[in-house]
Design an enzyme around this catalytic site. Structure first.
Site, PDB file in Angstrom:
ATOM      1  N   SER A  92      -7.255 -12.495 -10.325  1.00  0.00           N
ATOM      2  CA  SER A  92      -5.865 -12.438 -10.815  1.00  0.00           C
ATOM      3  C   SER A  92      -4.930 -12.138  -9.659  1.00  0.00           C
ATOM      4  O   SER A  92      -5.370 -11.739  -8.578  1.00  0.00           O
ATOM      5  CB  SER A  92      -5.736 -11.327 -11.868  1.00  0.00           C
ATOM      6  OG  SER A  92      -5.643 -10.066 -11.211  1.00  0.00           O
ATOM      7  N   ASP A  93      -3.644 -12.306  -9.900  1.00  0.00           N
ATOM      8  CA  ASP A  93      -2.687 -11.799  -8.934  1.00  0.00           C
ATOM      9  C   ASP A  93      -2.487 -10.315  -9.255  1.00  0.00           C
ATOM     10  O   ASP A  93      -3.053  -9.778 -10.210  1.00  0.00           O
ATOM     11  CB  ASP A  93      -1.373 -12.593  -9.003  1.00  0.00           C
ATOM     12  CG  ASP A  93      -0.570 -12.466  -7.713  1.00  0.00           C
ATOM     13  OD1 ASP A  93       0.214 -13.366  -7.399  1.00  0.00           O
ATOM     14  OD2 ASP A  93      -0.755 -11.442  -7.010  1.00  0.00           O
ATOM     15  N   TYR A  94      -1.681  -9.653  -8.432  1.00  0.00           N
ATOM     16  CA  TYR A  94      -1.545  -8.196  -8.500  1.00  0.00           C
ATOM     17  C   TYR A  94      -1.079  -7.749  -9.900  1.00  0.00           C
ATOM     18  O   TYR A  94       0.052  -8.029 -10.285  1.00  0.00           O
ATOM     19  CB  TYR A  94      -0.541  -7.723  -7.446  1.00  0.00           C
ATOM     20  CG  TYR A  94      -0.584  -6.248  -7.168  1.00  0.00           C
ATOM     21  CD1 TYR A  94      -0.010  -5.331  -8.054  1.00  0.00           C
ATOM     22  CD2 TYR A  94      -1.222  -5.744  -6.037  1.00  0.00           C
ATOM     23  CE1 TYR A  94      -0.057  -3.977  -7.812  1.00  0.00           C
ATOM     24  CE2 TYR A  94      -1.265  -4.384  -5.781  1.00  0.00           C
ATOM     25  CZ  TYR A  94      -0.690  -3.498  -6.677  1.00  0.00           C
ATOM     26  OH  TYR A  94      -0.737  -2.154  -6.432  1.00  0.00           O
TER      27      TYR A  94
END
Ligand code: GLC
Length: 715
Positions: free
Chosen positions: A261-263
């Site tokens: 995932s992204d942050y």
């Protein structure tokens, strides 16, 4: 290491832990002490932290070794941590921002730059980089356009492939390579109105033909990870979007690496309103095929309960964990948990002259000469110059996502020019063209004026979108000021996003210098003084007015196409501005003059299995050697779905010595003439195709070919 057997030895908590990625401070601080409340906010504890699978963003070999030792000493399973970071255009040696790298159209240098970044990263204890960012960007309001390779699927795909190969080489376990993570999947660059993190709503036709090819190029190049984007696609956040992660990535493209995932983007699906809480987010993530959750704890705090409640099968967790363990195995971490981290080597190779030289070469090839009236450039060593403007003494040339790059180590423009024995008067940087009498005397004594204009580094990049893409703080006034003194005016543009330059076209020369990294001013001074011939070409269209956005070269004809310069009321145009870009995609001038002739095509008709050759002669009609970037565009004249009036299909950056001619050959396969239907099925349709060749997307001659076989081929 037999990772399937290893998996069997893990408890469910340990399996789930492998899917969590945390920033390094969780492992450095004394975990029993509250850390800015994040331990509490994320509902973590020491056991969970020391079951995590990977670390986000460590700084150097020393830190990696300290964390890995501490982790392994407390770990029952002894599975090493994996260290990942954003090395996007440089670890310590900073290369030009990716938008500038794309402007070089020199993929071989992009590979070299990635190889250097990989070496500096691996020796510093990083095994995975969150790069390349290959989001197609057609909107300069979007701050992250600076991180992209621009608006064109073909150019972005070539840089995507070149960069992945540079990072990964043939073996990601080597001390000179890292695993590459392509991002942000998918179509993040289409954020509505250029506002970061905003909704993306594109047709599946556009998704498959414009936005997906550059990610697919990374997958085809063997990229080890794919990072999901913050945005929605079909109103489902990419991080939990089965169509993206399963149908396309895994089934159509056969990707078998790690999806990260992204942050905090898994937790953020609650904010998107598509999950009631982190538990629902965890359910949607694991169901969609998300492996690693970056910097949030939906999985760690909820997957076990979901399994115990028979809402999620442990098999899904096992699949995700196996992807993570396979990556750790590929990286050589089971043989050596510290593989590649080397304090002594770190001190030798980081930001070494050899690396900086490559950064300078790439910077020189990224600079785009947009205007050069009366050949005011190169600078004349017999003349006196003065440098004015807000960036006259800047060293801040690293740009966004420069990681461990240090601007203070860079050189100023005047220091670089002085080594060239240029006659320079120097006036302190100023935000407005208002000067003392003493300064005015110096300015009037100069023959020509160099203006250092643009925006600050932080004015582009993540979460830094803008509605106004004029030069900030009315910097056009500097051009008016300089022309009011009847001085030849040379503008240098420091920027991340493209600007509207319409109001400064009175300048005699405009040099686009983006943010060129550690050796920016050495590169700029070599170009200004004519020691290097500018060769960059724009990877994005520069609009005449912000109201034209989104503006890109590969547009459809529409049913009422407007012909430039021909007034026809009921056609697709504006009452108050021209349709065309001020500076089009693929545009860039040289100090040399390249003449195109003798455009030919080897066949008039082909079948679906055929290929053909397009040739063109390019003559350097000047006294200066230089590169030209020969571009070949195609138009599919009649097709079931509308196709752009031109699309880049080949290019070659070629060195042509003064007063010599080269013949460029483009080999094209019938398959290359296909496109995707909204389902992602590749179509190849019979009919006529026109090929246009030239030195930008707006200047070309053309030839045509006919594709026979009255069958629509789906691949
Ligand atoms: C950021 C960015 C992404 C980056 C990640 C880790 O929010 O969107 O590009 O790789 O977080 O720093």
């Amino acid at each position: 290491m037999d990772i399937k057997n290893l998996l069997k030895t893990l408890t469910l908590d340990e399996k789930i832990g492998q899917l969590m990625q945390l920033p390094p401070f969780f492992f450095i601080e004394d975990i029993d002490v509250e850390i800015f409340g994040q331990v509490k906010a994320l509902n973590l504890n020491k056991k969970k932290i020391f079951e995590a699978g990977s670390v986000l963003g460590n700084n150097n070999a020393e830190q990696m070794i300290e964390i890995q030792k501490k982790y392994l000493s407390q770990s029952r399973h002894k599975i090493p941590l994996m260290f990942m970071a954003d090395v996007v255009h440089g670890f310590k040696t900073t290369f030009p921002v990716p938008l500038a790298i794309a402007a070089s159209w020199q993929t071989s240098l992009a590979t070299k730059a990635a190889q250097i970044q990989a070496k500096e990263s691996r020796t510093s204890g990083i095994q995975v980089t969150f790069s390349p960012m290959v989001d197609i960007s057609r909107d300069p309001r979007w701050g992250r356009i600076v991180e992209s390779f621009g608006e064109d699927p073909y150019l972005a795909s070539k840089f995507s492939e070149a960069t992945v190969k540079g990072y990964q080489g043939d073996d990601v376990s080597s001390d000179d390579h890292v695993a590459s993570c392509v991002k942000h999947f998918a179509a993040y660059g289409a954020s509505e109105a250029g506002r970061d993190y905003n909704t993306v709503d594109v047709s599946h036709y556009a998704l498959h033909n414009i936005y997906l090819p550059s990610y697919k190029a990374a997958v085809d190049a063997g990229v080890k990870l794919v990072m999901t984007s913050f945005n929605t696609i079909d109103a489902i956040p990419a991080t939990v979007n089965k169509y993206l992660l399963k149908d396309i990535l895994k089934e159509q493209w056969k990707f078998n690496g790690v999806v990260i995932s992204d942050y905090d983007s898994l937790h953020q699906i609650v904010a998107h309103g598509v999950a009631k809480n982190d538990k629902e987010a965890a359910f949607r993530g694991i169901e969609a095929g998300l492996d690693i959750e970056m910097a949030s704890t939906c999985y760690t705090n909820n997957l076990k309960a979901l399994i115990n409640e028979n809402k999620v099968t442990e098999k899904l967790v096992d699949e995700a964990v196996l992807n993570v363990l396979k990556l750790k195995k590929d990286l050589g971490l089971f043989e050596d948990p510290f593989k590649g981290a080397n304090i002594e080597r770190q001190s030798k190779i980081i930001r070494c002259e050899q690396h900086l030289d490559v950064a300078q070469q790439l910077a020189e090839e990224s600079i785009v000469l947009l205007k050069n009236d009366e050949q005011v450039l190169p600078l004349n060593k017999t003349l006196n110059y003065v440098i004015l403007g807000p960036y006259a003494e800047t060293k801040k040339t690293n740009g966004a996502w420069a990681g461990h790059g240090d601007n203070s180590l860079n050189t100023t423009l005047s220091d670089a020019l002085i080594t060239k024995n240029m006659h320079l008067a120097f006036i302190k940087s100023s935000k407005k063209p208002i000067y003392t009498d003493e300064e005015m005397k110096k300015i009037k004594a100069a023959d020509q004026i160099i203006l250092a204009l643009g925006e600050d580094e932080y004015e582009s990049g993540e979460a830094h979108s803008k509605v106004d893409i004029q030069l900030p703080r009315q910097q056009e006034e500097f051009v008016d000021f300089s022309k009011s003194l009847n001085k030849k005016t040379i503008v240098l543009l420091y920027h991340g996003r493209p600007f509207v330059l319409t109001n400064m076209m009175k300048a005699d020369a405009i040099l686009d210098v983006f943010y060129l990294g550690s050796r920016a001013h050495q590169a700029i001074s070599n170009i200004l003084c004519g020691d290097v011939n500018p060769s960059g070409k724009l990877p994005v269209s520069y609009p005449r007015h912000g109201g034209l956005i989104p503006l890109y070269y590969n547009q459809f004809s529409t049913g009422r196409p407007h012909e430039k310069g021909v007034y026809s009321e009921y056609t697709s145009f504006y009452l108050d501005e021209e349709n065309e870009a001020l500076f089009p995609f693929g545009f860039g001038l040289s100090y040399a003059r390249f003449m195109y002739s003798n455009l030919k095509i080897s066949k008039q008709e082909i079948n679906v299995k055929d290929d053909f050759i397009i040739t063109v002669d390019v003559y350097n009609d000047s006294d200066m050697d230089g590169y030209d970037i020969v571009q070949c565009y195609v138009q599919d004249l009649v097709s079931y779905y509308a196709r752009p009036t031109k699309e880049l299909i080949r290019f070659e950056k070629v060195w042509i010595k003064a007063h010599t001619k080269v013949t460029i050959k483009f080999k094209i396969f019938a398959f290359d003439l296909g496109y995707y239907d909204p389902k992602g099925l590749r179509l190849l349709e019979p009919g006529e195709f026109k090929f246009m060749v030239g030195s930008s997307s707006e200047t070309f001659d053309s030839v045509s070919i006919k594709l026979l076989e009255d069958t629509h081929h789906a691949y």
